[in-house]
Design a protein around this motif. Sequence first.
Motif, PDB file in Angstrom:
ATOM      1  N   ASP A   1     -46.863  10.540 -24.682  1.00 24.39           N
ATOM      2  CA  ASP A   1     -47.477  11.845 -24.408  1.00 24.39           C
ATOM      3  C   ASP A   1     -47.527  12.114 -22.906  1.00 24.39           C
ATOM      4  O   ASP A   1     -47.271  13.233 -22.455  1.00 24.39           O
ATOM      5  N   PHE A   2     -47.867  11.099 -22.135  1.00 23.30           N
ATOM      6  CA  PHE A   2     -47.907  11.245 -20.677  1.00 23.30           C
ATOM      7  C   PHE A   2     -46.534  11.625 -20.138  1.00 23.30           C
ATOM      8  O   PHE A   2     -46.395  12.577 -19.351  1.00 23.30           O
ATOM      9  N   ILE A   3     -45.516  10.902 -20.555  1.00 23.43           N
ATOM     10  CA  ILE A   3     -44.159  11.172 -20.076  1.00 23.43           C
ATOM     11  C   ILE A   3     -43.714  12.570 -20.495  1.00 23.43           C
ATOM     12  O   ILE A   3     -43.154  13.331 -19.690  1.00 23.43           O
ATOM     13  N   ALA A   4     -43.969  12.928 -21.747  1.00 28.09           N
ATOM     14  CA  ALA A   4     -43.545  14.235 -22.247  1.00 28.09           C
ATOM     15  C   ALA A   4     -44.188  15.373 -21.465  1.00 28.09           C
ATOM     16  O   ALA A   4     -43.528  16.362 -21.139  1.00 28.09           O
ATOM     17  N   ALA A   5     -45.480  15.251 -21.169  1.00 26.11           N
ATOM     18  CA  ALA A   5     -46.159  16.304 -20.409  1.00 26.11           C
ATOM     19  C   ALA A   5     -45.572  16.439 -19.014  1.00 26.11           C
ATOM     20  O   ALA A   5     -45.378  17.555 -18.508  1.00 26.11           O
ATOM     21  N   HIS A   6     -45.274  15.318 -18.387  1.00 28.19           N
ATOM     22  CA  HIS A   6     -44.737  15.348 -17.029  1.00 28.19           C
ATOM     23  C   HIS A   6     -43.284  15.831 -17.004  1.00 28.19           C
ATOM     24  O   HIS A   6     -42.837  16.379 -15.988  1.00 28.19           O
ATOM     25  N   VAL A   7     -42.585  15.627 -18.090  1.00 30.18           N
ATOM     26  CA  VAL A   7     -41.235  16.186 -18.202  1.00 30.18           C
ATOM     27  C   VAL A   7     -41.303  17.689 -18.485  1.00 30.18           C
ATOM     28  O   VAL A   7     -40.593  18.488 -17.865  1.00 30.18           O
ATOM     29  N   LEU A   8     -42.174  18.086 -19.401  1.00 24.17           N
ATOM     30  CA  LEU A   8     -42.253  19.492 -19.796  1.00 24.17           C
ATOM     31  C   LEU A   8     -42.642  20.385 -18.625  1.00 24.17           C
ATOM     32  O   LEU A   8     -42.116  21.494 -18.478  1.00 24.17           O
ATOM     33  N   VAL A   9     -43.555  19.932 -17.794  1.00 22.19           N
ATOM     34  CA  VAL A   9     -43.951  20.773 -16.663  1.00 22.19           C
ATOM     35  C   VAL A   9     -42.786  20.951 -15.685  1.00 22.19           C
ATOM     36  O   VAL A   9     -42.639  22.002 -15.059  1.00 22.19           O
ATOM     37  N   ARG A  10     -41.933  19.956 -15.588  1.00 19.79           N
ATOM     38  CA  ARG A  10     -40.731  20.100 -14.759  1.00 19.79           C
ATOM     39  C   ARG A  10     -39.772  21.131 -15.369  1.00 19.79           C
ATOM     40  O   ARG A  10     -39.146  21.914 -14.645  1.00 19.79           O
ATOM     41  N   LEU A  11     -39.643  21.110 -16.680  1.00 23.91           N
ATOM     42  CA  LEU A  11     -38.763  22.076 -17.343  1.00 23.91           C
ATOM     43  C   LEU A  11     -39.264  23.505 -17.115  1.00 23.91           C
ATOM     44  O   LEU A  11     -38.464  24.419 -16.890  1.00 23.91           O
ATOM     45  N   CYS A  12     -40.576  23.693 -17.167  1.00 22.13           N
ATOM     46  CA  CYS A  12     -41.137  25.029 -16.910  1.00 22.13           C
ATOM     47  C   CYS A  12     -40.870  25.464 -15.478  1.00 22.13           C
ATOM     48  O   CYS A  12     -40.445  26.591 -15.227  1.00 22.13           O
ATOM     49  N   ALA A  13     -41.133  24.584 -14.537  1.00 13.96           N
ATOM     50  CA  ALA A  13     -40.917  24.919 -13.133  1.00 13.96           C
ATOM     51  C   ALA A  13     -39.439  25.168 -12.849  1.00 13.96           C
ATOM     52  O   ALA A  13     -39.074  26.101 -12.114  1.00 13.96           O
ATOM     53  N   ALA A  14     -38.575  24.349 -13.433  1.00 13.10           N
ATOM     54  CA  ALA A  14     -37.138  24.524 -13.234  1.00 13.10           C
ATOM     55  C   ALA A  14     -36.674  25.866 -13.760  1.00 13.10           C
ATOM     56  O   ALA A  14     -35.790  26.517 -13.177  1.00 13.10           O
ATOM     57  N   ASP A  15     -37.285  26.323 -14.860  1.00 11.32           N
ATOM     58  CA  ASP A  15     -36.929  27.616 -15.431  1.00 11.32           C
ATOM     59  C   ASP A  15     -37.262  28.740 -14.448  1.00 11.32           C
ATOM     60  O   ASP A  15     -36.450  29.646 -14.238  1.00 11.32           O
ATOM     61  N   LEU A  16     -38.434  28.673 -13.840  1.00 11.09           N
ATOM     62  CA  LEU A  16     -38.810  29.711 -12.875  1.00 11.09           C
ATOM     63  C   LEU A  16     -37.941  29.672 -11.624  1.00 11.09           C
ATOM     64  O   LEU A  16     -37.607  30.706 -11.054  1.00 11.09           O
ATOM     65  N   LEU A  17     -37.608  28.469 -11.202  1.00 14.49           N
ATOM     66  CA  LEU A  17     -36.833  28.311  -9.973  1.00 14.49           C
ATOM     67  C   LEU A  17     -35.335  28.487 -10.183  1.00 14.49           C
ATOM     68  O   LEU A  17     -34.584  28.615  -9.213  1.00 14.49           O
ATOM     69  N   ASP A  18     -34.906  28.468 -11.453  1.00 13.80           N
ATOM     70  CA  ASP A  18     -33.483  28.522 -11.793  1.00 13.80           C
ATOM     71  C   ASP A  18     -32.726  27.355 -11.159  1.00 13.80           C
ATOM     72  O   ASP A  18     -31.672  27.516 -10.541  1.00 13.80           O
ATOM     73  N   VAL A  19     -33.316  26.167 -11.326  1.00 12.49           N
ATOM     74  CA  VAL A  19     -32.698  24.930 -10.836  1.00 12.49           C
ATOM     75  C   VAL A  19     -32.771  23.902 -11.961  1.00 12.49           C
ATOM     76  O   VAL A  19     -33.544  24.058 -12.901  1.00 12.49           O
ATOM     77  N   PRO A  20     -31.992  22.841 -11.892  1.00 11.38           N
ATOM     78  CA  PRO A  20     -32.105  21.792 -12.909  1.00 11.38           C
ATOM     79  C   PRO A  20     -33.417  21.029 -12.751  1.00 11.38           C
ATOM     80  O   PRO A  20     -33.987  20.970 -11.650  1.00 11.38           O
ATOM     81  N   ALA A  21     -33.896  20.442 -13.832  1.00  8.64           N
ATOM     82  CA  ALA A  21     -35.157  19.703 -13.782  1.00  8.64           C
ATOM     83  C   ALA A  21     -35.097  18.534 -12.804  1.00  8.64           C
ATOM     84  O   ALA A  21     -36.121  18.115 -12.264  1.00  8.64           O
ATOM     85  N   THR A  22     -33.905  18.024 -12.561  1.00  6.66           N
ATOM     86  CA  THR A  22     -33.754  16.915 -11.610  1.00  6.66           C
ATOM     87  C   THR A  22     -34.093  17.335 -10.184  1.00  6.66           C
ATOM     88  O   THR A  22     -34.317  16.483  -9.321  1.00  6.66           O
ATOM     89  N   ALA A  23     -34.135  18.640  -9.930  1.00  8.61           N
ATOM     90  CA  ALA A  23     -34.454  19.141  -8.583  1.00  8.61           C
ATOM     91  C   ALA A  23     -35.951  19.365  -8.394  1.00  8.61           C
ATOM     92  O   ALA A  23     -36.379  19.834  -7.347  1.00  8.61           O
ATOM     93  N   VAL A  24     -36.749  19.033  -9.416  1.00  8.00           N
ATOM     94  CA  VAL A  24     -38.189  19.265  -9.359  1.00  8.00           C
ATOM     95  C   VAL A  24     -38.926  17.928  -9.264  1.00  8.00           C
ATOM     96  O   VAL A  24     -38.819  17.084 -10.158  1.00  8.00           O
TER      97      VAL A  24
END
Length: 233
Positions: free
Chosen positions: A50-73
Amino acid sequence: MTSAGMTSDAIATVATSADVLRHPGAGEHLLTAVEKERAARFRHESGRVDFIAAHVLVRLCAADLLDVPATAVTLAQHCPDCGKGDHGKPGLPDHPGIEVSLSHTKGVVAAAAGHRPIGVDVELTDRGGSLLDVAPRVLAEAELRQVREHADPARAFLRLWVRKESLIKIGRTTLDGLAAVDLSGLPLDLPGGRPLLSPFEGLQLLDWVDEAHGAAVAAVCEVAPRVVALDAL
């Protein structure tokens, strides 16, 4: 993806931990060394996931707004009280213009990102009964009356609980100050099960029940958050 030029945009999403970790952009490789160390401390595998999933999901949300890959967050946390970086409010050191928030419960996680301060909270709907015991300590008198008079007090309380927790995440209150925040002017029932957007002291409070995952969710921001599906990220 969302255009990075939409400076007023704010998004929130909820999903099971398992679904997040099956996302093509997910993986523990996204985590920092500090996050990996924190994940390793969990005694139970379910908590670690659950911890890992939450920390991954927030990166996916931020990456969506920034229009960058999650690896850049890169996600970092900081506690203003003790100064440590292994807990506290999450932020993006490389993208200070994006605010983020995350939450996790047993098997379900939520995350939010926006160009303004944002907070999100998620709880399993079947937890309402056990949480109800703390109602007198965290509800204003008018809220407590509403809950006691409601046809489903446990669900009514849970609605207030996730709203208040999201307000903590955005810095509008603290755990000790919850009873001083009176949300009794907001509807407790969601119209037709759809997400409900309510104004509150200059903020836009969005809450909904994700029936598929058995979760109650609330997100709050200065602008109306938009619910997005995991597969859209």
